[in-house]
Design a protein around this motif. Structure first.
Motif, mmCIF file in Angstrom:
data_model
loop_
_atom_site.group_PDB
_atom_site.id
_atom_site.type_symbol
_atom_site.label_atom_id
_atom_site.label_comp_id
_atom_site.label_asym_id
_atom_site.label_seq_id
_atom_site.Cartn_x
_atom_site.Cartn_y
_atom_site.Cartn_z
ATOM 1 N N SER A 66 0.846 -1.202 0.000
ATOM 2 C CA SER A 66 0.000 0.000 0.000
ATOM 3 C C SER A 66 0.879 1.249 0.000
ATOM 4 N N ARG A 67 2.034 1.128 0.602
ATOM 5 C CA ARG A 67 2.958 2.262 0.612
ATOM 6 C C ARG A 67 3.593 2.469 -0.768
ATOM 7 N N GLU A 73 3.824 7.574 -6.451
ATOM 8 C CA GLU A 73 3.213 8.875 -6.695
ATOM 9 C C GLU A 73 4.215 10.004 -6.390
ATOM 10 N N ARG A 74 4.898 9.858 -5.262
ATOM 11 C CA ARG A 74 5.862 10.902 -4.860
ATOM 12 C C ARG A 74 6.988 11.027 -5.895
ATOM 13 N N SER A 79 9.588 13.701 -10.494
ATOM 14 C CA SER A 79 10.119 13.596 -11.862
ATOM 15 C C SER A 79 9.456 14.619 -12.773
ATOM 16 N N ALA A 80 8.114 14.730 -12.651
ATOM 17 C CA ALA A 80 7.391 15.693 -13.487
ATOM 18 C C ALA A 80 7.860 17.114 -13.178
ATOM 19 N N ARG A 81 8.108 17.359 -11.889
ATOM 20 C CA ARG A 81 8.528 18.710 -11.485
ATOM 21 C C ARG A 81 9.874 19.064 -12.129
ATOM 22 N N ALA B 27 1.709 9.635 -17.265
ATOM 23 C CA ALA B 27 2.861 9.072 -17.977
ATOM 24 C C ALA B 27 4.006 8.810 -16.999
ATOM 25 N N PHE B 28 4.250 9.754 -16.118
ATOM 26 C CA PHE B 28 5.311 9.582 -15.125
ATOM 27 C C PHE B 28 4.950 8.414 -14.182
ATOM 28 N N ARG B 29 3.692 8.423 -13.783
ATOM 29 C CA ARG B 29 3.226 7.383 -12.856
ATOM 30 C C ARG B 29 3.398 6.005 -13.483
#
Lengths: 296, 203
Positions: A66-67, A73-74, A79-81, B27-29
């Motif tokens: 679950s973690r 997500e984190r 990465s997106a940032r 996409a990142f996920r």
């Protein structure tokens, strides 16, 4: 007990990393050598045990599972940032580089313009400075062409006169070449394709005419009248021009030199009576350029 | 996994990696999710520290995405990921000296495994105890290896990578990889000798 080379080959064979030929050799050994077979079996079991170990190690329990979603997500957000920041930075960098290039282009263009105008200005200023203060020495003179060497505050200066009606003068003052054209009435400074009138009048031509009148002893009634007077060691030629203008040239026994200023321009004239048409030489044959009397 | 599947998976990995838009979190996920367990497993094995492994995996992905423009498809994406992670792991090990020294492992091993493995509800079943004991032996043997050797062994035994891929991931030659894997197995084999001699099933 098997040797380490065979042991290494067995390990690679287990992983299917041997060439066909090496594989055949190893298979042959395994068929005929019990120790090799035992070693291979140990390797295989060790490898299996390790896979089992890693399976257990990587088998996440419920809490970890679950973690996992939370950590994924984190990491995804981080990465997106970083991509967003890089992309923004890239755009900013593009603008900065573009702006910098534009500024650099403008700067270079401006400097070139400035340099061009300065170089014309410097050239003109240089000529005028020479006219006012520099000192000349005539080094040689041949028909139609003259050379003048000048040693002045800005180093050695070379001036060459090419004969003809519109006489071209070229000079090099250690930094640049400049030219000017001497016509009957004008002195024109040339700078590249640009031409600039330095003097509207060419006083040398007027003096020349007066001196010819003196030689001919006929006078050039319309403009100048020359009178020759001899007294003691000196001979004096008095030139009378329009508007009461008077020039007196006083030569020593050897015919020179006589200094004269005409329309604010100084000349040094040497008389060579025995030379006929060459009766006079004007050491300011670079017209319009004054020669300091003191220097002579 | 069939080769075609691997190719397709790798195509998708590269597509996600090179084209993921910051505005599209999915996409990142998806990409992180596809490799998260492999990455965590790899780093945990090299670092022997699950918490630090998590941080390193995050750093690894951020590092890859941060330098996305510099990467082109010259290897499998996962191989590239392992390569970046290994460098980060080695940096961490050098910086924090987190690798447990062999002497510590010996000390732990000297303590009876049964007395240490408890789930809080009482003694574990014998089979479970033996499995855990075997796992501890393997872990102790693996931890005597240097990080690159540990990584090579893990990539081969668990990820089932070919030697060439292991070499790419570890920035090593094929010969080095072959030696590292062989020596790693020998170290573990030596530690498991009593089990192997008893001929027990060691899974």
């Amino acid at each position: 007990m098997i040797d380490s080379e065979l042991s290494s080959k067995l390990s690679a064979y287990l992983d299917g990393e041997l060439s066909e030929e090496d594989s055949r050799n190893v298979e042959e050994i395994l068929r005929n050598n019990a120790q090799a077979r035992a070693a291979f079996e140990d390797l295989r079991r060790t490898s299996a045990a390790m896979r089992g170990f890693y399976d257990v190690e990587n088998d996440l329990d419920e809490a970890s599972s679950s973690r996992e979603a939370e950590v994924v997500e984190r990491i995804s957000r981080a990465s997106a940032r970083v991509v967003a920041v890089r992309s923004h930075r890239g755009r900013r960098m593009f603008l900065w580089v573009g702006g910098f290039l534009l500024l650099a282009t403008l700067l270079v263009w401006g400097l070139r313009r400035l340099e061009r105008s300065r170089s014309v200005g410097e050239m003109l200023r240089g000529v005028l400075e020479l006219m006012e203060s520099d000192h000349y020495e005539l080094s040689s003179r041949t028909a139609g062409e003259s050379e003048l060497w000048q040693v002045g505050p800005r180093g050695r200066f070379h001036l060459r006169r090419v004969g003809g009606a519109g006489i071209l003068h070229e000079g090099f003052d250690g930094r640049r070449t400049w030219r000017y054209v001497e016509g009957d009435r004008k002195v024109i400074l040339l700078s590249g394709e640009a031409a600039r009138v330095v003097r509207e009048e060419n006083p040398w031509k007027r003096l020349e005419a007066a001196l010819w009148a003196a030689v001919d002893e006929e006078g050039n009634g319309e403009t100048w009248i020359a009178e020759s007077e001899s007294g003691g060691e000196r001979e004096t030629i008095v030139l009378r021009g329009p508007s009461g203008k008077r020039i007196e040239l006083s030569f020593d026994a050897e015919g020179g030199p006589a200094a004269v200023t005409l329309d604010g321009v100084a000349y040094v004239v040497t008389r060579r009576p025995a030379l006929g048409d060459e009766a006079f030489t004007w050491e300011t044959w670079a017209p319009g350029i004054p020669v300091e009397e003191a220097a002579r | 996994m069939e080769p075609n599947d691997a190719t397709t998976d790798d195509d998708r990995d590269w597509e996600l990696f090179l084209q993921a838009d910051p505005g599209d979190q999915n996409a990142f996920r998806e990409l992180v999710g596809r490799h998260f367990r492999a990455a965590i497993g790899f780093c945990t094995q090299v670092l022997n520290d699950p918490q630090l492994a998590e941080d390193v995996v995050q750093k690894g992905f951020v590092k890859l995405f941060g330098a996305r423009d510099r990467y082109s498809r010259q290897a499998r994406f996962r191989t590239l990921l392992f390569r970046v992670l290994l460098r980060l792991c080695i940096n961490e090990l050098q910086r924090k000296k987190v690798a447990r020294p062999f002497t510590d492992l010996e000390d732990e091993e000297s303590e009876p495994i049964q007395s240490r493995i408890k789930d809080g509800r009482g003694e574990l079943p014998e089979e479970e105890v033996e499995r855990k004991e075997l796992g501890e032996m393997i872990r102790a043997a693996v931890m005597t290896l240097n990080p690159k050797h540990r990584a090579a062994l893990y990539l081969r035994e668990y990820e089932q990578l070919a030697y060439a891929d292991v070499a790419t991931a570890l920035d090593a030659t094929l010969s080095e990889v072959k030696i590292w894997i062989h020596r790693g197995r020998q170290a573990v084999q030596q530690r498991l000798r009593p089990y192997l001699e008893r001929g027990e099933r060691v899974r």
